[in-house]
Design a protein around this motif. Structure first.
Motif, PDB file in Angstrom:
ATOM      1  N   ALA A   1       0.810  -1.215   0.000  1.00 12.82           N
ATOM      2  CA  ALA A   1       0.000   0.000   0.000  1.00 12.82           C
ATOM      3  C   ALA A   1       0.845   1.266   0.000  1.00 12.82           C
ATOM      4  CB  ALA A   1      -0.939   0.004   1.206  1.00 12.82           C
ATOM      5  N   VAL A   2       2.044   1.213   0.601  1.00 14.82           N
ATOM      6  CA  VAL A   2       2.888   2.418   0.640  1.00 14.82           C
ATOM      7  C   VAL A   2       3.940   2.417  -0.464  1.00 14.82           C
ATOM      8  CG1 VAL A   2       2.527   2.905   3.078  1.00 14.82           C
ATOM      9  CG2 VAL A   2       4.359   1.345   2.413  1.00 14.82           C
ATOM     10  N   GLY A   3       3.752   1.557  -1.475  1.00 16.68           N
ATOM     11  CA  GLY A   3       4.557   1.671  -2.674  1.00 16.68           C
ATOM     12  C   GLY A   3       5.545   0.576  -2.963  1.00 16.68           C
ATOM     13  N   ALA A   4       5.618  -0.460  -2.117  1.00 13.71           N
ATOM     14  CA  ALA A   4       6.587  -1.532  -2.364  1.00 13.71           C
ATOM     15  C   ALA A   4       6.151  -2.384  -3.554  1.00 13.71           C
ATOM     16  CB  ALA A   4       6.716  -2.421  -1.123  1.00 13.71           C
ATOM     17  N   THR A   5       7.113  -2.792  -4.363  1.00 12.69           N
ATOM     18  CA  THR A   5       6.848  -3.782  -5.400  1.00 12.69           C
ATOM     19  C   THR A   5       6.746  -5.153  -4.739  1.00 12.69           C
ATOM     20  OG1 THR A   5       9.193  -4.246  -5.760  1.00 12.69           O
ATOM     21  CG2 THR A   5       8.221  -2.422  -7.018  1.00 12.69           C
ATOM     22  N   PRO A   6       6.241  -6.174  -5.446  1.00 14.83           N
ATOM     23  CA  PRO A   6       6.214  -7.517  -4.844  1.00 14.83           C
ATOM     24  C   PRO A   6       7.586  -7.961  -4.331  1.00 14.83           C
ATOM     25  CG  PRO A   6       4.862  -7.487  -6.806  1.00 14.83           C
ATOM     26  CD  PRO A   6       5.543  -6.155  -6.742  1.00 14.83           C
ATOM     27  N   ALA A   7       8.655  -7.662  -5.078  1.00 16.73           N
ATOM     28  CA  ALA A   7       9.999  -8.057  -4.647  1.00 16.73           C
ATOM     29  C   ALA A   7      10.415  -7.299  -3.394  1.00 16.73           C
ATOM     30  CB  ALA A   7      11.002  -7.806  -5.772  1.00 16.73           C
ATOM     31  N   GLU A   8      10.071  -6.007  -3.316  1.00 14.54           N
ATOM     32  CA  GLU A   8      10.417  -5.214  -2.128  1.00 14.54           C
ATOM     33  C   GLU A   8       9.599  -5.636  -0.922  1.00 14.54           C
ATOM     34  OE1 GLU A   8      11.771  -1.131  -4.511  1.00 14.54           O
ATOM     35  OE2 GLU A   8       9.659  -1.487  -3.982  1.00 14.54           O
ATOM     36  N   ALA A   9       8.322  -5.998  -1.144  1.00 17.05           N
ATOM     37  CA  ALA A   9       7.505  -6.502  -0.043  1.00 17.05           C
ATOM     38  C   ALA A   9       8.047  -7.832   0.475  1.00 17.05           C
ATOM     39  CB  ALA A   9       6.054  -6.657  -0.487  1.00 17.05           C
ATOM     40  N   ALA A  10       8.475  -8.695  -0.457  1.00 20.75           N
ATOM     41  CA  ALA A  10       9.073  -9.975  -0.059  1.00 20.75           C
ATOM     42  C   ALA A  10      10.350  -9.746   0.732  1.00 20.75           C
ATOM     43  CB  ALA A  10       9.367 -10.825  -1.296  1.00 20.75           C
ATOM     44  N   SER A  11      11.135  -8.762   0.334  1.00 18.61           N
ATOM     45  CA  SER A  11      12.349  -8.421   1.062  1.00 18.61           C
ATOM     46  C   SER A  11      12.020  -7.945   2.468  1.00 18.61           C
ATOM     47  CB  SER A  11      13.118  -7.334   0.302  1.00 18.61           C
ATOM     48  OG  SER A  11      14.205  -6.862   1.051  1.00 18.61           O
ATOM     49  N   GLY A  12      10.979  -7.127   2.592  1.00 18.98           N
ATOM     50  CA  GLY A  12      10.581  -6.640   3.906  1.00 18.98           C
ATOM     51  C   GLY A  12      10.156  -7.765   4.829  1.00 18.98           C
TER      52      GLY A  12
ATOM     53  N   VAL B   1      10.298   4.007   3.490  1.00 13.73           N
ATOM     54  CA  VAL B   1      11.468   3.387   4.123  1.00 13.73           C
ATOM     55  C   VAL B   1      12.129   4.371   5.087  1.00 13.73           C
ATOM     56  CG1 VAL B   1      13.797   2.506   3.671  1.00 13.73           C
ATOM     57  CG2 VAL B   1      11.866   1.725   2.286  1.00 13.73           C
ATOM     58  N   GLY B   2      12.189   5.640   4.703  1.00 11.93           N
ATOM     59  CA  GLY B   2      12.713   6.659   5.609  1.00 11.93           C
ATOM     60  C   GLY B   2      11.896   6.741   6.885  1.00 11.93           C
ATOM     61  N   ALA B   3      10.559   6.609   6.757  1.00 11.62           N
ATOM     62  CA  ALA B   3       9.693   6.618   7.934  1.00 11.62           C
ATOM     63  C   ALA B   3       9.967   5.411   8.826  1.00 11.62           C
ATOM     64  CB  ALA B   3       8.226   6.640   7.506  1.00 11.62           C
TER      65      ALA B   3
ATOM     66  N   TRP C   1      17.477  -3.727  -1.366  1.00  9.90           N
ATOM     67  CA  TRP C   1      17.831  -2.552  -0.581  1.00  9.90           C
ATOM     68  C   TRP C   1      17.243  -1.295  -1.195  1.00  9.90           C
ATOM     69  CZ3 TRP C   1      19.588  -3.835   3.955  1.00  9.90           C
ATOM     70  CH2 TRP C   1      20.283  -5.035   4.105  1.00  9.90           C
ATOM     71  N   THR C   2      16.731  -0.420  -0.351  1.00  4.29           N
ATOM     72  CA  THR C   2      16.137   0.843  -0.787  1.00  4.29           C
ATOM     73  C   THR C   2      16.801   1.986  -0.030  1.00  4.29           C
ATOM     74  OG1 THR C   2      13.990  -0.203  -1.212  1.00  4.29           O
ATOM     75  CG2 THR C   2      14.008   2.191  -0.925  1.00  4.29           C
ATOM     76  N   THR C   3      17.235   2.993  -0.756  1.00  5.58           N
ATOM     77  CA  THR C   3      17.818   4.171  -0.116  1.00  5.58           C
ATOM     78  C   THR C   3      16.696   5.007   0.483  1.00  5.58           C
ATOM     79  OG1 THR C   3      19.610   4.210  -1.726  1.00  5.58           O
ATOM     80  CG2 THR C   3      19.228   6.228  -0.461  1.00  5.58           C
ATOM     81  N   PRO C   4      16.717   5.235   1.791  1.00  2.00           N
ATOM     82  CA  PRO C   4      15.622   6.003   2.399  1.00  2.00           C
ATOM     83  C   PRO C   4      15.679   7.479   2.041  1.00  2.00           C
ATOM     84  CG  PRO C   4      17.315   5.518   4.028  1.00  2.00           C
ATOM     85  CD  PRO C   4      17.704   4.781   2.783  1.00  2.00           C
ATOM     86  N   SER C   5      14.516   8.088   1.953  1.00  2.00           N
ATOM     87  CA  SER C   5      14.422   9.539   1.833  1.00  2.00           C
ATOM     88  C   SER C   5      13.430  10.008   2.892  1.00  2.00           C
ATOM     89  CB  SER C   5      13.956   9.951   0.431  1.00  2.00           C
ATOM     90  OG  SER C   5      12.642   9.490   0.180  1.00  2.00           O
ATOM     91  N   PHE C   6      13.435  11.277   3.180  1.00  2.00           N
ATOM     92  CA  PHE C   6      12.625  11.781   4.282  1.00  2.00           C
ATOM     93  C   PHE C   6      11.749  12.927   3.794  1.00  2.00           C
ATOM     94  CE2 PHE C   6      16.532   9.996   5.945  1.00  2.00           C
ATOM     95  CZ  PHE C   6      16.056   9.103   6.902  1.00  2.00           C
TER      96      PHE C   6
ATOM     97  N   GLY D   1      16.507  -3.199   9.597  1.00  2.00           N
ATOM     98  CA  GLY D   1      15.628  -3.794   8.596  1.00  2.00           C
ATOM     99  C   GLY D   1      14.918  -2.801   7.709  1.00  2.00           C
ATOM    100  N   ALA D   2      14.983  -1.509   8.045  1.00  2.00           N
ATOM    101  CA  ALA D   2      14.228  -0.507   7.298  1.00  2.00           C
ATOM    102  C   ALA D   2      14.627  -0.467   5.827  1.00  2.00           C
ATOM    103  CB  ALA D   2      14.418   0.871   7.936  1.00  2.00           C
ATOM    104  N   ALA D   3      15.921  -0.433   5.550  1.00  2.00           N
ATOM    105  CA  ALA D   3      16.378  -0.331   4.159  1.00  2.00           C
ATOM    106  C   ALA D   3      16.017  -1.557   3.341  1.00  2.00           C
ATOM    107  CB  ALA D   3      17.892  -0.106   4.115  1.00  2.00           C
ATOM    108  N   ALA D   4      15.758  -2.681   4.026  1.00  2.00           N
ATOM    109  CA  ALA D   4      15.329  -3.891   3.318  1.00  2.00           C
ATOM    110  C   ALA D   4      13.813  -3.971   3.199  1.00  2.00           C
ATOM    111  CB  ALA D   4      15.857  -5.135   4.041  1.00  2.00           C
ATOM    112  N   GLY D   5      13.091  -2.991   3.780  1.00  2.00           N
ATOM    113  CA  GLY D   5      11.642  -2.955   3.656  1.00  2.00           C
ATOM    114  C   GLY D   5      10.880  -3.363   4.891  1.00  2.00           C
TER     115      GLY D   5
END
Length: 393
Positions: free
Chosen positions: A29-40, A89-91, A196-201, A252-256
């Motif tokens: 819901a907050v924008g993760a792709t299936p691969a990013e959600a699986a990573s999280g 991810v920043g949040a 891995w996702t680079t966080p932004s704020f 774990g944030a950068a991994a989702g």
């Protein structure tokens, strides 16, 4: 030794199957792709497993960690945020920092504890409402996929309530498998992989996601978790537990991964006499759960791909079944007192509305509105009492 081991396996299986779809729905819901959600999901399973192993070995207590299911529901209700997945991810990283700050600065914990419980529960209930309506819509839109899960859930709710939600998920997986076999194969990854996702704020993500996520994680997971442990005669090492979960959330944030916390409901499975008659041996149950979560981390990618292949709305429908009990307890807690009930109702309605204002989601505005009503009601009560309590002329 077999008894606590079985209790630990039950703790992990119930904790995972009863809410992993909620986590996936929230991350997507907050924008993760299936691969990013699986990573999280992978990061959450692995980090909470490692955290459990550390705490149980160090303290010989049945300390069980979990991902924040109410927090995942907050994400699911927030929808897309300014800055997209990177901002989300920043949040998550901010939440980890706030939990660490709670461990190091007790005043922050006291500030969260000062939020009236009915307000926190009303915010959570409003957030959960849309997800808990999903099974109703799912039965109408996909009766052959969602219907069997609902029937199994209802049947086991009568004879084996603890297994009702896991069995419903199992049934949904079977019906999803039949649908996949009929329409085509899986497209997602089957091997676990960290993305891995680079966080932004951004202002909207920090206020609209991080603040409500932190509040519900503390009020609905960490504080009740301490109470459950105390009910079985165990004192939680609060500062170290917050340090472990704060570091786990931040790492774990950068991994989702959105948030790790002290388990509340599943804690009873490893801390109660059912795990072992001797309280000194119950830590083995929680320790086993830690190892089990590491195993579940390995299969998390395949499960994510499987759920992602389901028809639209099916995952949310099954997730809603797992949140019905939480919705019921949240509504009960929100409306348990007549004093200030208006504030709880306002909080619930704002949270359930799903509105976004100034780029900030409904969960934050619900909390702000509820606290504002509480302040007005208390001031009104003080003014009423003033003639009676003030000095006589």
């Amino acid at each position: 030794m077999t008894r606590p081991v079985m209790a630990g396996l039950l703790t992990a299986i119930v904790g995972f199957t009863s809410s992993f779809a909620v986590v996936l729905a929230g991350l997507r819901a907050v924008g993760a792709t299936p691969a990013e959600a699986a990573s999280g999901l992978l990061a959450l399973c692995a980090l909470q497993g490692v955290g459990i192993l550390w705490l149980t070995r160090r303290h010989r207590l049945p300390l069980t960690l979990a991902w924040s299911t109410p927090g995942a529901a907050v994400l699911a209700s927030s929808g897309g945020v300014d800055g997209g997945w990177h901002a989300a991810v920043g949040a998550f990283l901010v939440v980890g920092g706030l939990v660490l700050l709670t461990a190091l600065w007790p005043a922050l914990g006291r500030l969260i504890a000062s939020i009236p419980a009915p307000i926190a529960q009303a915010m959570l209930a409003g957030v959960l409402l849309s997800l808990c309506l999903a099974p109703v819509r799912g039965v109408v839109d996909h009766p052959l996929v969602v219907g069997p899960a609902v029937v199994v859930w209802l049947a086991l709710l009568r004879v084996a309530p603890r297994w009702a939600v896991p069995a419903a998920f199992g049934t949904a997986l079977v019906t999803i498998g039949v649908d996949i076999a009929r329409t085509g194969g899986l497209d997602g990854p089957l091997v676990p992989h960290l993305a891995w996702t680079t966080p932004s704020f951004t202002w909207g993500a920090v206020i609209g996601i991080a603040v409500p996520l932190y509040v519900v994680t503390m009020a609905s997971q960490n504080v009740p978790g301490v109470a459950v442990m105390a009910s079985y005669g165990f004192d939680v090492p609060w500062r170290e537990t917050m340090l472990v979960t704060g570091v786990g959330t931040a790492v774990g944030a950068a991994a989702g991964g959105h948030a790790i916390n002290l388990a509340a409901i599943t804690t009873a499975l490893s801390a109660s006499p059912e795990a072992h008659p001797d309280p000194r041996r119950r830590w083995v149950a929680a320790h086993t759960a830690g190892w089990a979560y590491l195993v579940l981390a390995v299969v998390s990618a395949a499960l994510t791909s499987f759920v992602a292949a389901a028809p639209a709305g099916v995952a949310e429908a099954v997730a809603g079944l797992g949140l019905l009990a939480t919705l019921g307890s949240s509504l009960s807690g929100a409306l348990s007192s007549m004093d200030g009930r208006e504030a709880a109702v306002v909080t619930f309605l704002v949270a359930a509305s799903g509105v976004t204002l100034l780029g900030v989601g409904a969960a934050f505005w619900a909390l702000a509105a509820g606290l504002a009503v509480v302040a007005v009601l208390r001031r009104r009560a003080g003014l009423r009492m003033a003639p009676e309590t003030g000095p006589s002329s």
